[in-house]
Design a protein around this motif. Structure first.
Motif, PDB file in Angstrom:
ATOM      1  N   SER A  91       0.873  -1.192   0.000  1.00 37.35           N
ATOM      2  CA  SER A  91       0.000   0.000   0.000  1.00 37.35           C
ATOM      3  C   SER A  91       0.898   1.227   0.000  1.00 37.35           C
ATOM      4  N   VAL A  92       0.293   2.383  -0.182  1.00 37.07           N
ATOM      5  CA  VAL A  92       1.051   3.622   0.029  1.00 37.07           C
ATOM      6  C   VAL A  92       1.104   3.874   1.540  1.00 37.07           C
ATOM      7  N   ASP A  99      -7.090  -0.931  -1.706  1.00 38.42           N
ATOM      8  CA  ASP A  99      -6.312  -0.779  -2.938  1.00 38.42           C
ATOM      9  C   ASP A  99      -5.303  -1.923  -3.029  1.00 38.42           C
ATOM     10  N   GLU A 133       3.857  -2.895  -6.005  1.00 39.57           N
ATOM     11  CA  GLU A 133       3.242  -2.236  -7.168  1.00 39.57           C
ATOM     12  C   GLU A 133       3.358  -0.724  -7.064  1.00 39.57           C
ATOM     13  N   GLU A 134       3.241  -0.221  -5.844  1.00 39.26           N
ATOM     14  CA  GLU A 134       3.248   1.228  -5.636  1.00 39.26           C
ATOM     15  C   GLU A 134       4.663   1.784  -5.821  1.00 39.26           C
ATOM     16  N   SER A 135       4.745   2.915  -6.525  1.00 41.23           N
ATOM     17  CA  SER A 135       6.084   3.441  -6.827  1.00 41.23           C
ATOM     18  C   SER A 135       6.634   4.335  -5.716  1.00 41.23           C
ATOM     19  N   CYS A 136       5.908   4.401  -4.578  1.00 40.83           N
ATOM     20  CA  CYS A 136       6.381   5.295  -3.510  1.00 40.83           C
ATOM     21  C   CYS A 136       7.527   4.676  -2.699  1.00 40.83           C
ATOM     22  N   SER A 141       7.274   1.497 -10.742  1.00 43.18           N
ATOM     23  CA  SER A 141       5.965   0.848 -10.604  1.00 43.18           C
ATOM     24  C   SER A 141       6.044  -0.607 -11.028  1.00 43.18           C
ATOM     25  N   HIS A 376      -1.978  -0.168 -13.400  1.00 46.80           N
ATOM     26  CA  HIS A 376      -2.180  -1.373 -12.579  1.00 46.80           C
ATOM     27  C   HIS A 376      -1.280  -2.490 -13.104  1.00 46.80           C
ATOM     28  N   HIS A 400      -5.606   5.573  -2.146  1.00 50.47           N
ATOM     29  CA  HIS A 400      -4.337   6.058  -1.596  1.00 50.47           C
ATOM     30  C   HIS A 400      -4.603   6.963  -0.392  1.00 50.47           C
TER      31      HIS A 400
END
Ligand SMILES: [Zn+2]
Length: 438
Positions: A91-92, A99, A133-136, A141, A376, A400
């Motif tokens: 998750s973010v 999500d 998956e999240e690019s943070c 990504s 996605h 998010h």
């Protein structure tokens, strides 16, 4: 052979299992406000463990690939190929509980229902719990889906998790007990040749379904984009009281004209049926030089344009250049577009979308076709040549953020749709030989 009739009611235990998983996941990855499941961090590992624990109740086969993606498989009639349902478990920071996780939990719930009713699907049914998956976390990504399909640029293994440890992706994989050297070699568990379909259920991240009172929607494509993040408009600073209108070279006015012109273009293309979004996400004058009593000599602009169609993207890009030129000439300014970045649109499989919409129709669930504006994991699967589809589930308050909200009833509707799809015989699914040509 006709599939056995199964009423929606019979999905109640699976839906209850899913709600229990959502609650435990929220509890065990809570990070007020919301949840945090860092890629290759404790929350993501905890989420993986919860899914494995749920799957042990129906004796699923569990495999981790070299990157730590978890694959939970229920055997099907033809064991040489598989249908994959999945999404991501990261998750973010301080994000919402749904999500990503909704797609994985829906897969587990479908497997539980199939096992409970002793229904064998035409192919192996694998739930993919994808990582990162999240690019943070690492500044890239779809790391999980890319590693799962052997499509990760090996250089990404050296990317660092700047949010906390500063350690590389490869170090984090090793620490979690996985094998970055094998990832570098491109070793995978999944193969595009033997994957019949990838289905990704996901909460909608916009309010379209909500505004149309629909519980679910079938995604036809994931928008691609082009971006100009460093666009500038150059004019001339001058005195706000003294400089006549006709002699001004006002960058703010030129920018405003460009914005309105592109908005008009968007409206025109939309009327023609094109899929498009146009966003000026950042606009500013130069804080070192601007002032309330100065005509703006410069603006800085970020433009983000997205569409499911490569042709639409190309057309908007061409019109942008013409407009920038014309407006520049008319206002005595000059637009500099700067470097262009972006991504290719990913097309979902027509056959799978039709299969999904057929199931909605059979179950008398109103639905629609729609685009996904956000990226996605399904994009990676589609780009690997695997027939892919996404089922969006109605969700309030965006994503998010801790307030994202999916009703249990809407989740159950989505569960019924995917369950019904899996009752369809092998000849309704995209043929394996087509995958090889893709
Ligand atoms: Zn997501």
């Amino acid at each position: 052979m006709k599939p056995p009739p199964v009423k929606i009611r019979s999905l109640e235990p699976a839906a209850a299992l899913a709600q229990n998983l959502f609650s435990r996941l929220a509890e065990e990855t809570s990070d007020f406000p919301g949840v945090t499941r860092v890629a290759y961090g404790p929350g993501e590992s905890r989420a993986n463990a919860l899914m494995a624990q749920a799957a042990s109740a129906f004796n699923a086969e569990i495999v981790f690939d070299a990157a730590g993606n978890q694959f939970i498989t229920l055997p099907g009639s033809d064991r040489s190929r598989r249908i994959v349902i999945g999404s991501h478990l990261d998750s973010v920071p301080h994000g919402g509980n749904f999500d990503g996780a909704a797609g994985v939990i829906l897969g587990i719930a479908v497997q539980a229902a199939l096992a409970e009713h002793r229904i064998e699907v035409p192919y192996d049914l694998t739930v993919a719990c994808l990582r990162a998956e999240e690019s943070c976390w690492f500044p890239h990504s779809y790391i999980g889906s890319k590693t799962a399909l052997g499509r990760l640029d090996p250089a990404v293994l050296d990317a660092c998790r700047r949010s906390d440890t500063g350690k590389s992706l490869a170090d984090h994989m090793t620490e979690a007990g996985f094998d970055p050297a094998a990832v570098r070699r491109g070793d995978t568990f999944l193969s595009p040749q033997t994957t019949v379909a990838y289905i990704e259920p996901h909460i909608e991240q916009a309010p379209l379904l909500l505004s149309q009172s629909l519980a679910v929607g079938a995604v036809t494509g994931i928008r691609g984009s082009f971006r100009y993040r460093q666009m500038r408009c150059c004019g001339e600073y001058s005195h706000s009281g003294a400089m006549p209108r006709t002699l001004r070279r006002d960058a703010a006015i030129a920018t405003a004209r460009l914005m309105v012109s592109l908005q008009d273009l968007w409206e025109r293309l939309e009327a023609e049926g094109a899929d498009l979004t146009v966003t000026f996400g950042q606009i500013s004058t130069d804080p070192l030089q601007h002032s309330f009593s100065k005509v703006a000599g410069e603006t800085r602009i970020c433009l983000d344009v997205r569409s499911q169609s490569v042709d639409t993207l190309a057309r908007v890009d061409a019109e942008l250049k013409t407009l920038a030129d014309e407006i520049g000439k008319a206002t005595g300014t000059r637009f500099e577009l700067g470097p262009r970045s972006g991504s290719e649109p990913a097309r979902m499989s027509d056959e799978l979308v039709a299969l999904m919409l057929d199931s909605c129709e059979r179950l008398k669930i109103p639905s629609r076709r729609m685009a996904s504006g956000a990226g996605h994991d399904a994009a990676t699967f589609a780009q690997a040549g695997i027939p892919s589809a996404m089922l969006f589930i109605r969700n309030a308050n965006g994503s998010h953020n801790p307030d994202e909200h999916m009703d249990a009833a809407d989740f159950e509707t989505a569960l019924a749709v995917v369950f019904d799809m899996l009752l369809q015989p092998a000849d309704r699914w995209p043929a394996g030989d087509k995958n090889e040509q893709a």
